[in-house]
Design an enzyme around this catalytic site. Sequence first.
Site, PDB file in Angstrom:
ATOM      1  N   ARG A  15     -62.869  27.504  29.056  1.00  0.00           N
ATOM      2  CA  ARG A  15     -62.647  28.955  28.956  1.00  0.00           C
ATOM      3  C   ARG A  15     -61.766  29.257  27.736  1.00  0.00           C
ATOM      4  O   ARG A  15     -62.241  29.768  26.739  1.00  0.00           O
ATOM      5  CB  ARG A  15     -62.004  29.491  30.266  1.00  0.00           C
ATOM      6  CG  ARG A  15     -62.087  31.002  30.436  1.00  0.00           C
ATOM      7  CD  ARG A  15     -61.054  31.768  29.647  1.00  0.00           C
ATOM      8  NE  ARG A  15     -59.689  31.398  29.996  1.00  0.00           N
ATOM      9  CZ  ARG A  15     -58.624  31.773  29.291  1.00  0.00           C
ATOM     10  NH1 ARG A  15     -58.767  32.515  28.208  1.00  0.00           N
ATOM     11  NH2 ARG A  15     -57.414  31.378  29.637  1.00  0.00           N
ATOM     12  N   ASP A  16     -60.504  28.857  27.791  1.00  0.00           N
ATOM     13  CA  ASP A  16     -59.574  29.181  26.705  1.00  0.00           C
ATOM     14  C   ASP A  16     -60.034  28.521  25.399  1.00  0.00           C
ATOM     15  O   ASP A  16     -59.862  29.077  24.310  1.00  0.00           O
ATOM     16  CB  ASP A  16     -58.165  28.690  27.081  1.00  0.00           C
ATOM     17  CG  ASP A  16     -57.060  29.520  26.450  1.00  0.00           C
ATOM     18  OD1 ASP A  16     -57.300  30.128  25.405  1.00  0.00           O
ATOM     19  OD2 ASP A  16     -55.942  29.543  27.001  1.00  0.00           O
ATOM     20  N   HIS A 207     -48.717  27.938  31.582  1.00  0.00           N
ATOM     21  CA  HIS A 207     -49.871  27.886  30.673  1.00  0.00           C
ATOM     22  C   HIS A 207     -49.312  27.829  29.256  1.00  0.00           C
ATOM     23  O   HIS A 207     -48.697  28.792  28.790  1.00  0.00           O
ATOM     24  CB  HIS A 207     -50.726  29.139  30.907  1.00  0.00           C
ATOM     25  CG  HIS A 207     -51.901  29.273  29.982  1.00  0.00           C
ATOM     26  ND1 HIS A 207     -53.180  28.915  30.361  1.00  0.00           N
ATOM     27  CD2 HIS A 207     -52.002  29.730  28.713  1.00  0.00           C
ATOM     28  CE1 HIS A 207     -54.023  29.155  29.369  1.00  0.00           C
ATOM     29  NE2 HIS A 207     -53.332  29.649  28.351  1.00  0.00           N
ATOM     30  N   HIS A 209     -49.386  26.805  25.011  1.00  0.00           N
ATOM     31  CA  HIS A 209     -50.127  26.548  23.762  1.00  0.00           C
ATOM     32  C   HIS A 209     -49.219  25.732  22.856  1.00  0.00           C
ATOM     33  O   HIS A 209     -48.010  25.954  22.814  1.00  0.00           O
ATOM     34  CB  HIS A 209     -50.556  27.868  23.110  1.00  0.00           C
ATOM     35  CG  HIS A 209     -51.746  28.478  23.794  1.00  0.00           C
ATOM     36  ND1 HIS A 209     -53.031  28.352  23.321  1.00  0.00           N
ATOM     37  CD2 HIS A 209     -51.850  29.172  24.944  1.00  0.00           C
ATOM     38  CE1 HIS A 209     -53.882  28.966  24.145  1.00  0.00           C
ATOM     39  NE2 HIS A 209     -53.183  29.476  25.148  1.00  0.00           N
ATOM     40  N   CYS A 240     -56.368  32.427  21.757  1.00  0.00           N
ATOM     41  CA  CYS A 240     -56.782  33.769  22.169  1.00  0.00           C
ATOM     42  C   CYS A 240     -57.358  34.498  20.960  1.00  0.00           C
ATOM     43  O   CYS A 240     -56.689  34.634  19.937  1.00  0.00           O
ATOM     44  CB  CYS A 240     -55.576  34.536  22.720  1.00  0.00           C
ATOM     45  SG  CYS A 240     -55.975  36.238  23.152  1.00  0.00           S
ATOM     46  N   ASN A 249     -54.294  24.941  23.363  1.00  0.00           N
ATOM     47  CA  ASN A 249     -53.450  24.678  24.534  1.00  0.00           C
ATOM     48  C   ASN A 249     -52.877  23.267  24.439  1.00  0.00           C
ATOM     49  O   ASN A 249     -53.341  22.451  23.646  1.00  0.00           O
ATOM     50  CB  ASN A 249     -54.290  24.707  25.816  1.00  0.00           C
ATOM     51  CG  ASN A 249     -54.833  26.075  26.127  1.00  0.00           C
ATOM     52  OD1 ASN A 249     -55.851  26.468  25.581  1.00  0.00           O
ATOM     53  ND2 ASN A 249     -54.153  26.805  26.983  1.00  0.00           N
TER      54      ASN A 249
END
Length: 315
Positions: A15-16, A207, A209, A240, A249
């Site tokens: 996803r990310d 979460h 990065h 993002c 990430n």
Amino acid sequence: MQVPERVTICEVGTRDGFQIEPDFIPTEQKVEVVNLLSEAGVPRIEVTSFVHPKAVPQLRDAEAVMAAVRRRPGTRYAALVPNDKGAARAVDAGVDAIHTVVSASESHNVANVNMTIGESIDKLRDVARIAARANVPMQCGISTSFGCPFEGDVPLDRLQGLVARLVDLGARGIGLADTTGMANPRQVASVLERLMPRFPGVEWTLHTHDTRAMAIPNILAALECGVTNLDASIGGLGGCPFAPGASGNVCTEDLVHCLHAMGVETGIDFDRLVAAARRVEQILGRALPGQIIKAGPSTRRYPVPDAVAGRLKAS
Ligand code: COA
Ligand code: ZN
């Protein structure tokens, strides 16, 4: 050092990571990566997102991916949603959990989801109803929790107020996201020390990065505070599309290597995870930011060079 005996990793690479890839990754290859990750024993996977296909065209095949994934018992398959429409699509696609997104800063929230924070909260109330009706847990992620690329510092009072609103509307878990890698370990510890005792019963996720090489230090600070849920991304993919300067990430295999070296269990088969990362490199056709895939684990040994062996023998 006081760290938990076991942590739960949620893989967010599909996803990310995939959301920011320049080229569309074919559906079959996305499905293949999700399956490789579940076969490696990854307990949670944020498979995709149910957002507007024009906003994130790379994930426009969310339904098809969810439908084709081989569901391994023991893996929880989640998806990210910004609003009620996304939640309805996710439930129809059979997700095990809904992950929502709202930012702690107004400008990032508007850039990301075209809503003010207040408007997002209204939508998330509908999301909570949809999740409850479908009997799936809702975990609310908060972007820019530790700083915003547009506004800078995010006041802790504001973050706490947002957590309170999300918990009120039914969030079972809260994910604090360092969207562009602005957090530092001391800050992570002070935020968690303030928030965790105020919201007992909430499952906290960090979460991270690695934009400024502080992801693992920040995770260590969170572990010392008792956080046991961590997001990570295979190969260190991620970023993002609506936050300038965002990059990958924390890399899943690097993180799992670090945790296992410290004796922290993850339930993940490290070798299979590294094999999955190699396959992702192949699919994307380039080297990824992860370190372990290049260096091998710290248990790796090399033959002693002949000259050194001879010298040792002679002495
Ligand atoms: N999935 C698919 N379509 C959606 C949708 C969703 N989750 N949410 C809204 N739409 C559709 C509406 O049905 C409407 O369609 P119509 O024009 O055919 O009637 C259209 O989009 C506009 O709806 P609106 O509510 O005004 O949305 P918007 O254009 O303001 O966009 C988001 C808001 C949240 C849908 C959009 O900004 C988005 O998807 N952002 C993704 C953010 C993201 O993934 N960021 C990275 C991860 S953190
Ligand atoms: Zn992220």
